[in-house]
Write a protein that holds these residues in place. Structure first.
Motif, short mmCIF file in Angstrom:
data_model
loop_
_atom_site.label_atom_id
_atom_site.label_comp_id
_atom_site.label_asym_id
_atom_site.label_seq_id
_atom_site.Cartn_x
_atom_site.Cartn_y
_atom_site.Cartn_z
N THR A 80 103.93 53.89 -20.93
CA THR A 80 105.03 53.62 -21.28
C THR A 80 105.92 52.41 -20.15
N VAL A 82 106.99 52.24 -17.56
CA VAL A 82 109.57 52.52 -17.87
C VAL A 82 109.85 52.35 -15.79
N ASP A 86 115.18 49.95 -17.30
CA ASP A 86 115.47 50.93 -18.87
C ASP A 86 115.99 51.61 -18.92
N VAL A 88 116.56 55.00 -21.15
CA VAL A 88 115.49 56.28 -21.42
C VAL A 88 115.94 57.91 -21.92
N ASP A 152 115.00 51.85 -24.14
CA ASP A 152 113.55 51.16 -23.78
C ASP A 152 112.57 52.88 -24.37
N VAL A 153 113.09 53.88 -23.38
CA VAL A 153 111.48 54.51 -23.83
C VAL A 153 111.86 56.29 -24.22
N THR A 155 111.16 59.72 -24.46
CA THR A 155 109.98 60.74 -23.80
C THR A 155 110.84 62.30 -23.47
N LEU A 172 114.92 53.75 -30.87
CA LEU A 172 113.61 52.41 -29.90
C LEU A 172 113.97 51.46 -29.90
N GLY A 176 110.12 49.59 -27.68
CA GLY A 176 110.10 50.37 -26.98
C GLY A 176 108.98 51.45 -27.37
N CYS A 177 108.99 52.29 -25.72
CA CYS A 177 107.51 53.02 -26.23
C CYS A 177 108.31 55.14 -26.40
N ARG A 237 104.12 52.93 -30.16
CA ARG A 237 105.47 51.96 -29.99
C ARG A 237 106.29 51.47 -31.16
#
Ligand SMILES: C[S@@+](CC[C@H](N)C(=O)[O-])C[C@H]1O[C@@H](n2cnc3c(N)ncnc32)[C@H](O)[C@@H]1O
Length: 239
Positions: A80, A82, A86, A88, A152-153, A155, A172, A176-177, A237
């Motif tokens: 990612t 990160v 970012d 999250v 952006d991320v 998880t 996202l 973004g991941c 993504r």
């Protein structure tokens, strides 16, 4: 941030000013203790001061369940990317190992934990790691709190991750991941299917296999001990 007091194979995670009775005497951490300094107990036994780093979070955080292992954290950080600046969204917080690593990398992390007691422990862990400003531990079910973002991320380390992945395209930012940890392949498969279904790109599921090497007088070989499978990691993504 707490400090590590280290001597041989002993390691204590202590706050500045904290006092601990050990078998080598009473250890009191000075308020101005700095990395590299040696602090002595009242029996004159020395402990070296160390600043806490990511792996120390895994080793010393109070655990509320199975924390993510550094090998899987590494894959998530690598895939990612990160980093500082970012934002999250993370769930479930659990012990908070992944959240702390991402906070230490400079990201602003909102992390949801549905169990209130676990969330309290995670908040204390974030203070120990000195990332309580970076990591906002919120008590609640992430699936009922999807009005955050865009981030952006994203998880996820929850059984119901696929429910959140259904909303990943909205959660996202462009590019973004997503990273999802699933202990079972059925969950990973469902996450990958859902990620493709909502139009995410580059969907892939990986497993980390790690072998420690033993070097001794007889020879060198991969260790016959150690943790085998941990989980499957699905990455994707937004376009
Ligand atoms: C395996 S632990 C997470 C470990 C964490 N990634 C770490 O690095 O320490 C899973 C946690 O997710 C929480 N959880 C499960 N479903 C959730 C949900 N829908 N919303 C928020 N938390 C959830 C559980 O209570 C549990 O504490």
């Amino acid at each position: 941030m707490a400090l590590l007091l280290v001597r041989d194979d002993r390691e204590y995670l202590l706050e500045r000013g904290e006092r601990l009775e050990t078998d080598l005497g009473i250890l009191e951490v000075p308020e101005d203790a700095a990395a590299g300094e040696v602090v002595t107990t009242h029996l004159d036994e020395g402990f070296t001061v160390r600043e806490l780093r990511g792996p120390d979070c895994f080793n010393h955080f109070e655990r509320t369940g199975a924390p993510m292992m550094p090998r899987d954290v590494g894959l998530i950080m690598g895939h990612t990317g990160v980093s500082e600046s970012d934002t999250v969204l993370d769930a479930g917080t659990g012990t908070g190992v992944l959240a702390a690593y991402m906070g230490r990398a400079g990201a602003d992390v909102i992390t949801y934990e549905q169990d209130a007691e676990f969330a309290d422990v995670a908040r204390e862990n974030m203070e120990l790691a000195g990332v309580d400003e970076q990591v906002d531990v919120r008590t609640g079910d992430v699936t009922e709190n999807l009005d955050v973002g865009p981030v952006d991320v994203l998880t996820l380390d929850t059984e119901d991750a696929a429910t959140v992945v259904e909303h990943a395209a909205d959660l996202l930012t462009p590019g973004g991941c997503l990273a999802v940890y699933s202990p079972f392949v059925e969950q990973a498969r469902e996450v990958a299917r859902t990620a493709r279904g909502v139009g995410l790109e580059g969907v892939e599921t990986l497993e980390t296999i790690q072998r420690e090497m033993d070097f001794d007088d007889r020879g060198s070989r991969p260790s016959t001990a150690g943790v085998g499978h941990t989980g499957f990691l699905t990455f994707a993504r937004r376009e």
